[in-house]
Scaffold this motif. Structure first.
Motif, PDB file in Angstrom:
ATOM      1  N   ASP A  11       0.837  -1.209   0.000  1.00 30.16           N
ATOM      2  CA  ASP A  11       0.000   0.000   0.000  1.00 30.16           C
ATOM      3  C   ASP A  11       0.868   1.253   0.000  1.00 30.16           C
ATOM      4  OD1 ASP A  11      -2.299  -1.495   0.019  1.00 30.16           O
ATOM      5  OD2 ASP A  11      -2.603  -1.382   2.192  1.00 30.16           O
ATOM      6  N   ARG A  14       2.407   1.680  -3.486  1.00 30.65           N
ATOM      7  CA  ARG A  14       1.420   2.181  -4.456  1.00 30.65           C
ATOM      8  C   ARG A  14       1.126   3.658  -4.217  1.00 30.65           C
ATOM      9  NH1 ARG A  14      -0.451  -3.165  -3.931  1.00 30.65           N
ATOM     10  NH2 ARG A  14      -1.653  -2.661  -2.068  1.00 30.65           N
ATOM     11  N   ARG A  15       1.068   4.046  -2.946  1.00 28.82           N
ATOM     12  CA  ARG A  15       0.811   5.466  -2.632  1.00 28.82           C
ATOM     13  C   ARG A  15       1.956   6.338  -3.130  1.00 28.82           C
ATOM     14  NH1 ARG A  15      -1.806   9.235   0.138  1.00 28.82           N
ATOM     15  NH2 ARG A  15      -0.629  10.816   1.270  1.00 28.82           N
ATOM     16  N   ARG A  18       1.779   6.678  -6.852  1.00 26.78           N
ATOM     17  CA  ARG A  18       0.679   7.567  -7.251  1.00 26.78           C
ATOM     18  C   ARG A  18       1.055   9.029  -7.036  1.00 26.78           C
ATOM     19  NH1 ARG A  18      -4.261   6.996  -4.331  1.00 26.78           N
ATOM     20  NH2 ARG A  18      -5.273   8.028  -6.096  1.00 26.78           N
ATOM     21  N   GLU A  21       3.420   9.997  -9.773  1.00 28.98           N
ATOM     22  CA  GLU A  21       2.642  10.087 -11.007  1.00 28.98           C
ATOM     23  C   GLU A  21       1.896  11.412 -11.071  1.00 28.98           C
ATOM     24  OE1 GLU A  21      -0.074   6.830 -13.360  1.00 28.98           O
ATOM     25  OE2 GLU A  21      -0.479   7.169 -11.239  1.00 28.98           O
ATOM     26  N   ALA A  22       1.269  11.790  -9.970  1.00 28.55           N
ATOM     27  CA  ALA A  22       0.503  13.033  -9.923  1.00 28.55           C
ATOM     28  C   ALA A  22       1.409  14.248 -10.087  1.00 28.55           C
ATOM     29  CB  ALA A  22      -0.267  13.124  -8.607  1.00 28.55           C
ATOM     30  N   LEU A  53       8.104   3.198 -11.889  1.00 27.90           N
ATOM     31  CA  LEU A  53       7.043   3.882 -12.619  1.00 27.90           C
ATOM     32  C   LEU A  53       7.343   3.894 -14.114  1.00 27.90           C
ATOM     33  CD1 LEU A  53       4.389   5.367 -11.984  1.00 27.90           C
ATOM     34  CD2 LEU A  53       5.689   7.501 -11.930  1.00 27.90           C
ATOM     35  N   GLN A  56       6.348   0.616 -15.529  1.00 26.18           N
ATOM     36  CA  GLN A  56       4.897   0.472 -15.610  1.00 26.18           C
ATOM     37  C   GLN A  56       4.322   1.171 -16.839  1.00 26.18           C
ATOM     38  OE1 GLN A  56       3.202   1.846 -11.915  1.00 26.18           O
ATOM     39  NE2 GLN A  56       3.930   0.070 -10.746  1.00 26.18           N
ATOM     40  N   TYR A  57       4.988   2.221 -17.294  1.00 22.52           N
ATOM     41  CA  TYR A  57       4.476   2.988 -18.434  1.00 22.52           C
ATOM     42  C   TYR A  57       5.085   2.549 -19.771  1.00 22.52           C
ATOM     43  CZ  TYR A  57       1.486   6.308 -16.064  1.00 22.52           C
ATOM     44  OH  TYR A  57       0.441   6.883 -15.378  1.00 22.52           O
TER      45      TYR A  57
END
Length: 222
Positions: A11, A14-15, A18, A21-22, A53, A56-57
C-alpha cells in the motif's frame, strides 16, 4: 514477514508511485528526484520508484522518460505523429543561433571565444541571450584563464526539446553524415567531441554573483 505487513508495504509503495505520477503529470517542466523527495518523506528511494514507474508505463501511449537529471511524461515516440500539427514559429532561430547551439552542445563547456573559433566569425551576445531565453543554454561557470571568460552549456530543457536522455545521445559522426548535415568529403581522422555533462570541470570556477546581470559586453552578430 506476515501477510499483513506485506500488504502494508504494498500500500505504501502504491501510494508513493501515485504521488510521483501526480506530480509529474501536473508539472509543465521535467522534475528532478530531489524536487519530489519532500512529498514522500525521509529515506524513500525516489530513484528506485521512478524506475518502477517508468517500467509500468513502457508500451503505453505515454512514457516516463529521463531528461538529464530530470523526469517527465511524454507521448510515446511511435505515436507522436498523431499529435503533430502545423505550427508557425514567431521567431525562428537564425543560422547563427543554430550553429552556436550546435557548437555548445558538442563542445561544452565552451567560452564565447571558443564558439567563435569553431564558427570562424564573431558571435553576438544577442545570439547567446536568445538561446538562454529559450532555456536551452545556460552559463556554467568561468574558465580559469586570463579574463576568466564565462563558459556555456546546454540545459535539461534542451535535452527535453530534442528528445535526448543525456548528452551521450547526441548524434554521432555517422548519423550526422547520414542526415546530410556533414559533407561526405571530410578528413578521415575527424572526430565529434565528447561534451562534458558534469556540474563544473577542473578548469572552471563557479559563477560570480555579478554574472546574474550582464557578464559580457554587447557585440553585433557578424
Amino acid at each position: 514477514m506476515s501477510p499483513d505487513e506485506d500488504d502494508e508495504i504494498g500500500d505504501v509503495l502504491r501510494r508513493h508511485l501515485r504521488i510521483l505520477e501526480a506530480l509529474l503529470f501536473a508539472s509543465a517542466e521535467p522534475l528532478r528526484a530531489s524536487d519530489m523527495a519532500s512529498y514522500l518523506g525521509e529515506g524513500v528511494d525516489v530513484a528506485g520508484l521512478l524506475l518502477t514507474l517508468q517500467t509500468q508505463y513502457e508500451g503505453r501511449g505515454v512514457n516516463l522518460v529521463r531528461r538529464g537529471d530530470a523526469w517527465a511524461f511524454r507521448t510515446a515516440e511511435d505515436l507522436g505523429f498523431l499529435l503533430r500539427r502545423e505550427e508557425h514559429e514567431t521567431r525562428p532561430l537564425s543560422r547563427a543561433a543554430l550553429e552556436t547551439l550546435s557548437i555548445i552542445a558538442y563542445h561544452q563547456p565552451a567560452t564565447r571565444a571558443e564558439i567563435e573559433e569553431v564558427r570562424g566569425v564573431a558571435t553576438g551576445k544577442g545570439t547567446l541571450d536568445l538561446l538562454m531565453e529559450a532555456g536551452w543554454v545556460r552559463m556554467r561557470g568561468r574558465r580559469r584563464t586570463p579574463g576568466r571568460p564565462v563558459t556555456y552549456g546546454t540545459t535539461d530543457a534542451f535535452l527535453d526539446h530534442f528528445g535526448l536522455e543525456t548528452l551521450l545521445d547526441l548524434p554521432g559522426l555517422d548519423e550526422l553524415k547520414g542526415a546530410g548535415l556533414l559533407s561526405g568529403r571530410l578528413p578521415p581522422d575527424l572526430q565529434i567531441p565528447l561534451p562534458f555533462d558534469g556540474s563544473l570541470r577542473d578548469d572552471e570556477d563557479p559563477l560570480d554573483p555579478a554574472d546574474l546581470g550582464d557578464p559580457e559586453p554587447e557585440d553585433e552578430e557578424t
